[in-house]
Design an enzyme around this catalytic site. Structure first.
Site, short mmCIF file in Angstrom:
data_model
loop_
_atom_site.label_atom_id
_atom_site.label_comp_id
_atom_site.label_asym_id
_atom_site.label_seq_id
_atom_site.Cartn_x
_atom_site.Cartn_y
_atom_site.Cartn_z
N LYS A 1 0.85 -1.20 0.00
CA LYS A 1 0.00 0.00 0.00
C LYS A 1 0.88 1.25 0.00
O LYS A 1 1.56 1.54 0.98
CB LYS A 1 -0.92 0.04 1.23
CG LYS A 1 -1.98 1.12 1.05
CD LYS A 1 -2.54 1.66 2.33
CE LYS A 1 -1.70 2.69 2.99
NZ LYS A 1 -1.58 3.99 2.28
N GLY B 1 7.34 4.59 8.16
CA GLY B 1 6.48 5.75 8.38
C GLY B 1 6.71 6.31 9.77
O GLY B 1 7.80 6.16 10.34
N SER B 2 5.67 6.91 10.31
CA SER B 2 5.85 7.59 11.59
C SER B 2 5.92 6.60 12.75
O SER B 2 5.36 5.50 12.69
CB SER B 2 4.68 8.56 11.81
OG SER B 2 3.47 7.83 11.85
N THR B 3 6.57 7.01 13.82
CA THR B 3 6.70 6.16 15.01
C THR B 3 5.31 5.87 15.60
O THR B 3 5.04 4.77 16.07
CB THR B 3 7.63 6.84 16.03
OG1 THR B 3 8.93 6.89 15.44
CG2 THR B 3 7.71 6.09 17.34
N GLU B 4 4.45 6.87 15.51
CA GLU B 4 3.10 6.72 16.06
C GLU B 4 2.36 5.57 15.38
O GLU B 4 1.76 4.72 16.04
CB GLU B 4 2.39 8.05 15.79
CG GLU B 4 1.09 8.24 16.46
CD GLU B 4 0.43 9.51 15.90
OE1 GLU B 4 1.14 10.35 15.33
OE2 GLU B 4 -0.79 9.60 16.03
N GLY C 1 3.78 3.17 13.67
CA GLY C 1 4.54 1.95 13.98
C GLY C 1 4.05 1.33 15.29
O GLY C 1 3.87 0.12 15.40
N GLU D 1 10.49 0.66 10.13
CA GLU D 1 11.49 1.70 9.91
C GLU D 1 10.79 3.01 10.17
O GLU D 1 9.92 3.42 9.39
CB GLU D 1 12.03 1.59 8.47
CG GLU D 1 13.37 2.25 8.31
CD GLU D 1 13.24 3.67 7.82
OE1 GLU D 1 13.12 4.57 8.69
OE2 GLU D 1 13.26 3.89 6.61
N GLU E 1 10.58 14.84 15.41
CA GLU E 1 10.84 14.90 13.99
C GLU E 1 10.00 16.03 13.37
O GLU E 1 8.79 16.05 13.53
CB GLU E 1 10.39 13.55 13.41
CG GLU E 1 10.86 13.28 12.04
CD GLU E 1 10.59 11.83 11.63
OE1 GLU E 1 9.55 11.28 12.03
OE2 GLU E 1 11.43 11.27 10.92
P1 NAI Z 1 2.15 7.92 8.53
O1 NAI Z 1 3.01 7.09 9.38
O2 NAI Z 1 0.77 8.24 8.98
O3 NAI Z 1 2.00 7.24 7.08
C1 NAI Z 1 2.87 6.28 6.55
C2 NAI Z 1 2.05 5.19 5.86
O4 NAI Z 1 1.27 4.48 6.83
C3 NAI Z 1 1.06 5.69 4.82
O5 NAI Z 1 1.01 4.77 3.76
C4 NAI Z 1 -0.26 5.68 5.59
O6 NAI Z 1 -1.39 5.56 4.76
C5 NAI Z 1 -0.10 4.44 6.44
N1 NAI Z 1 -0.91 4.42 7.67
C6 NAI Z 1 -1.39 5.46 8.39
N2 NAI Z 1 -2.08 5.01 9.47
C7 NAI Z 1 -2.01 3.66 9.43
C8 NAI Z 1 -2.50 2.63 10.29
N3 NAI Z 1 -3.18 2.90 11.40
N4 NAI Z 1 -2.23 1.34 9.96
C9 NAI Z 1 -1.52 1.07 8.86
N5 NAI Z 1 -1.05 2.00 8.02
C10 NAI Z 1 -1.28 3.28 8.29
O7 NAI Z 1 2.91 9.27 8.21
P2 NAI Z 1 2.28 10.65 7.73
O8 NAI Z 1 1.00 10.98 8.42
O9 NAI Z 1 2.20 10.59 6.27
O10 NAI Z 1 3.38 11.68 8.23
C11 NAI Z 1 3.35 12.19 9.55
C12 NAI Z 1 4.73 12.29 10.12
O11 NAI Z 1 5.32 11.00 10.18
C13 NAI Z 1 5.71 13.10 9.31
O12 NAI Z 1 5.62 14.45 9.58
C14 NAI Z 1 7.01 12.53 9.74
O13 NAI Z 1 7.43 13.12 10.93
C15 NAI Z 1 6.70 11.07 9.96
N6 NAI Z 1 7.06 10.23 8.80
C16 NAI Z 1 8.19 9.50 8.87
C17 NAI Z 1 8.59 8.76 7.78
C18 NAI Z 1 9.82 7.96 7.80
O14 NAI Z 1 10.33 7.64 6.75
N7 NAI Z 1 10.33 7.59 8.93
C19 NAI Z 1 7.84 8.77 6.54
C20 NAI Z 1 6.63 9.53 6.59
C21 NAI Z 1 6.28 10.23 7.69
#
Ligand code: NAI
Length: 794
Positions: free
Chosen positions: A192, A244-247, A249, A266, A397
């Site tokens: 996804k 993605g985000s730690t939250e 994760g 990651e 972050e």
């Molecule tokens: P996110 O962690 O919400 O999104 C990443 C992925 O997870 C997206 O594909 C999203 O659709 C999916 N996702 C969201 N909620 C989910 C859930 N409950 N279960 C499974 N999948 C889910 O990140 P977001 O909202 O796009 O960005 C927010 C903050 O997160 C950023 O400002 C940044 O600080 C951090 N981030 C860190 C990343 C990294 O590479 N470590 C990448 C993206 C964001």
């Protein structure tokens, strides 16, 4: 302006990349995309679509399907149906498919780069020169692994169906990091992409068709967080890989606690960029441009915390400001742009909010004066100085082009500041003194350390975090292990669920009615035998119900004391591997001289025969890990740059261990010895069924030169002690052997600080069989890999 005038002014003119092919590709799909399931395009089950936009101008690019649980189910079903055939293919045939994908990425690199830039807002220079070439390199490298996997990992098999969820900052690169190793090791996938950036994943689906990849091997379902959640919760998915985000994760860890899904995460970072006074400052400033202004700072490993040695701070800040003034913010398709657009309005708002809060908390904000585009989402390069180490901008972050600067005086202070966040993804060390650089690198809690360089990635070198930056590695040999499991473990029978998980409290006695003190086994904390905080003990009975003795009933406070002692003993990780081996040999020697005594104690619970075998095999196991201690080496990778990457196996830290019930001595030694061999400290809860074995173990450790606090033993009820261990923020990992209920509790309760968890997944491990119960597999779980990149040449 005439050419002569331009020559004098040296001003940039626009140099836009032509989006014609990407627009034609969008038009060919009528700017509307279905899911890619079972090798074909499928309309979303709920009939809903959402728009994806170009953040550089806000214009709609296409409508994309919103996946729901039914779409995920169809995709998982297709992946499952394709799984056995894909696994059964000759490795060479799988290698050819991966090779074909690598070739196709290269052939379509221009389209992919432009599409990526339009959907994400990153400068075309980056998508063209960094993202897409790395995508191709990843598929090439893993085509090689597909070919070699069977012979290089005998006894391992693929997880099966893998759910992969990726973010928006490196859309196609993250896809490659996920899909290439999964396919190489024989898994099928449902991926996804992030809702802001689905287009290159859909273009990749087209490449899978073009490569003739069997239907169902790669499935792509677009959608938002709810779609991701449906994938995480699907019962027929064997593994989840998330970036993605730690939250999120943490939410994934909680949602999968009662399942047996393998997880790799990651997550975020707040990576330190440390500059010593002997560094080549101009190079360091160039590194910093790459470290924090690459991809608008929307990089998980961005060097977002600048730590400068105090003596050079003013000079350095001056140089950084000068360099910032030359950066160009503008439309990302312009080839002469340094900083493109922020991915979406919400992200821009988040950056603005956090910077404002940082300023409120005392930071000084500096931004160069520069022309900013009128449309789209842009944020100028920003320097926050005088940042307090506890400020939000030093701890959380920001994920934007914002650098938070602080100073330090000594290398020690630099390390302390660097490690002073919950994260541990990457770090940079700049010093011309290789001794200082490597000394500091070794002390940083981070999965990657770049020495005098930054943001280097390669398919052969594992990438991933320590602490709340997640666990598991992507790339390299260790990355492959995330997609496989030992066959014996995957098919091990289930342990029966314990009939009484609830402790029988009427066995507890207080001091007044307790048997004489010498019959009660104490706890072992900080190298000393201590009475439990509660003063209570638990009666231990033989199989026939006869009272064998009393073991101390440890509680929360005892666990906390034990963790404190274990933390204080962490210099164990710095002793040489040779020393650790000697200590383990010495343990074996002492166990050998007490053999008959220990057999005598054990036999009342497990019978004479098992008691004898347990002691014999415990000796062997101690020898085995003494042997491993100085042989479980890392590696030196040769990425295609003028760098070497030194991959070091480092201990995880302090590990909480819940030992198996049925094999009191051998089970304990089989778990604790590998952890000690590689330098962890341990708080162990011995078998609840025969905790009296602890008494023999104290004698063993007391007489074997193990420094106090390296191993701590708290007897008691698992149902009570596990919670404190799992929730303790100073415990870095939990190893838990038990039935399904116990391991689910271990997983669920340890999500707080995202500690690493290894469990037996409620399965029966044959502790008497060294093929199952000993060796690399345990050592791999007892360590985490740090890659230290060191450049060479002038
Ligand atoms: P996110 O962690 O919400 O999104 C990443 C992925 O997870 C997206 O594909 C999203 O659709 C999916 N996702 C969201 N909620 C989910 C859930 N409950 N279960 C499974 N999948 C889910 O990140 P977001 O909202 O796009 O960005 C927010 C903050 O997160 C950023 O400002 C940044 O600080 C951090 N981030 C860190 C990343 C990294 O590479 N470590 C990448 C993206 C964001």
């Amino acid at each position: 302006m005439s050419i002569a005038e331009k020559f004098v002014a040296m001003e940039y003119g626009p140099a836009p990349e032509d989006p014609k092919d990407a627009l034609a590709w969008l038009d060919r799909h009528s700017r509307r995309f279905e899911h890619f399931i079972d090798g074909a395009w499928r309309q979303p089950a709920g009939g809903a679509y959402f728009d994806t936009h170009d953040p550089s101008n806000g214009e709609k690019l296409a409508a994309v399907s919103q996946g729901n649980a039914a779409d995920i189910d169809a995709a998982v079903h297709a992946a499952r149906a394709a799984s056995l055939k894909w696994q059964a293919l000759k490795p060479h045939v799988r290698a050819r498919y991966l090779y074909a994908l690598a070739r196709l990425v290269q052939k379509h690199s221009r389209l992919l780069a432009v599409l990526e830039t339009m959907d994400n807002g990153k400068p075309i220079r980056e998508s063209r020169d960094i993202d897409i070439p790395l995508v191709a390199r990843h598929f090439y490298h893993h085509a090689g692994w597909a070919q070699l996997c069977d012979r290089e990992f005998p006894g391992y098999e693929p997880c099966g169906v893998v759910g992969q969820i990726i973010p928006w900052n490196f859309p196609l690169l993250m896809l490659a990091w996920k899909i290439a190793p999964a396919l190489a090791t024989g898994n099928t996938v449902v991926l996804k992409p992030a809702e802001f950036t689905p287009l290159t994943a859909l273009a990749f689906a087209g490449l899978c068709q073009e490569a003739g990849l069997p239907p169902g091997v790669v499935n792509i379902v677009t959608g938002d967080g709810a779609t991701g959640e449906a994938l995480v919760k699907h019962p027929d998915v064997d593994k989840i890989a998330f970036t993605g985000s730690t939250e999120v994760g943490r939410a994934i860890r909680a949602a999968t606690a009662t399942s047996h899904k393998k997880i790799s995460l990651e997550l975020g970072g707040k990576s330190p960029f440390i500059i010593f006074d002997d560094a080549d400052l101009d190079s360091a400033v160039e590194g910093l441009v790459d470290g924090i202004w690459f991809n608008q700072g929307q990089v998980c490993c961005a060097g977002s915390r600048l730590l400068m040695q105090e003596s050079i701070a003013d000079t350095l800040i001056g140089k950084i400001r000068d360099r910032m003034s030359t950066l160009r913010v503008g439309p990302p398709l312009d080839k002469a742009i340094d900083i493109g657009a922020i991915v979406a309005r919400v992200q821009l708002d988040r950056i603005q909010r956090m910077v404002a809060q940082g300023v409120e908390e005392g930071a000084t904000c500096w931004q160069p004066k520069m022309a900013m585009p009128e449309r789209g989402f842009y944020y100028p390069p920003t320097l926050l100085s005088n940042v307090h180490p506890t400020s939000i901008v030093a701890q959380q972050e920001i994920f934007g082009p914002v650098l938070a600067a602080m100073t330090f005086r000594t290398p020690r202070e630099a390390v302390e500041l660097a490690n002073n966040t919950v994260y541990g993804l990457a770090s940079c060390v700049w010093s011309e003194n290789v001794n200082v650089a490597l000394h500091v690198a070794a002390q940083l809690k981070a999965g990657v350390v770049w020495v005098n360089c930054t943001n280097l990635f390669d398919a052969a070198c594992g990438f991933g975090g320590y602490r709340e930056s997640g666990y598991g590695r992507e790339g390299g040999r260790e990355g492959l292990l995330e997609y496989m499991e030992p066959s014996w473990f995957k098919h091990a029978p289930k342990l029966p669920t314990a009939n009484s998980a609830v402790p029988v409290l009427d066995h507890e006695k207080d001091d007044s009615s307790a048997p004489p003190i010498d019959r009660t086994i104490k706890l072992y904390i900080g190298g000393k035998q201590v009475r439990p905080d509660s003063g209570y003990s638990m009666a231990v009975k033989s199989a026939s119900g006869e009272l064998l003795g009393e073991a101390s009933l440890g509680n929360r406070k005892d666990i906390r004391n034990a963790v404190e002692a274990a933390r204080k003993a962490e210099s164990w990780s710095k002793t040489t591997a040779h020393n650790r081996a000697q200590v383990l040999y010495y343990c074996a020697e002492n166990l050998s001289s007490r053999r008959s005594e220990v057999v005598g104690h054990l036999e009342s619970t497990v019978g004479k025969q098992q008691a004898q075998v347990e002691v014999e095999l415990s000796l062997e196991r101690l020898f085995a890990y003494a042997a491993w201690a100085d042989k479980f080496d890392g590696a030196v990778h040769n990425p295609p740059f003028r760098n070497i990457a030194i991959a070091m196996n480092e201990p995880i830290g302090t590990v909480g261990v819940i030992c198996p019930l049925e094999v009191p001595l051998l089970g304990f030694i089989s778990l604790v010895a590998p952890l000690l061999a590689v330098g962890n400290t341990v708080v162990a809860v011995p078998s609840e069924k025969f905790p009296l074995i602890a008494g023999d173990l104290y004698q063993l450790f007391d007489t074997s030169d193990i420094p106090g606090g390296v191993i701590n033993i708290v007897t008691g009820y698992v149902s009570q002690l596990l919670k404190t261990l799992a929730e303790h923020d100073d415990i870095d990992a939990i190893w838990c052997c038990g039935d399904d209920t116990t391991v689910a509790a271990a997983k669920a309760m340890s999500t707080g600080n995202l500690k690493q968890v290894w469990t037996n997944e409620g399965r029966a491990i044959d502790w008497f069989d060294p093929h199952q119960a000993e060796g690399r597999w345990f050592l791999e779980h007892a360590t985490q890999v740090k890659n230290i990149w060191v450049p060479y040449g002038e």
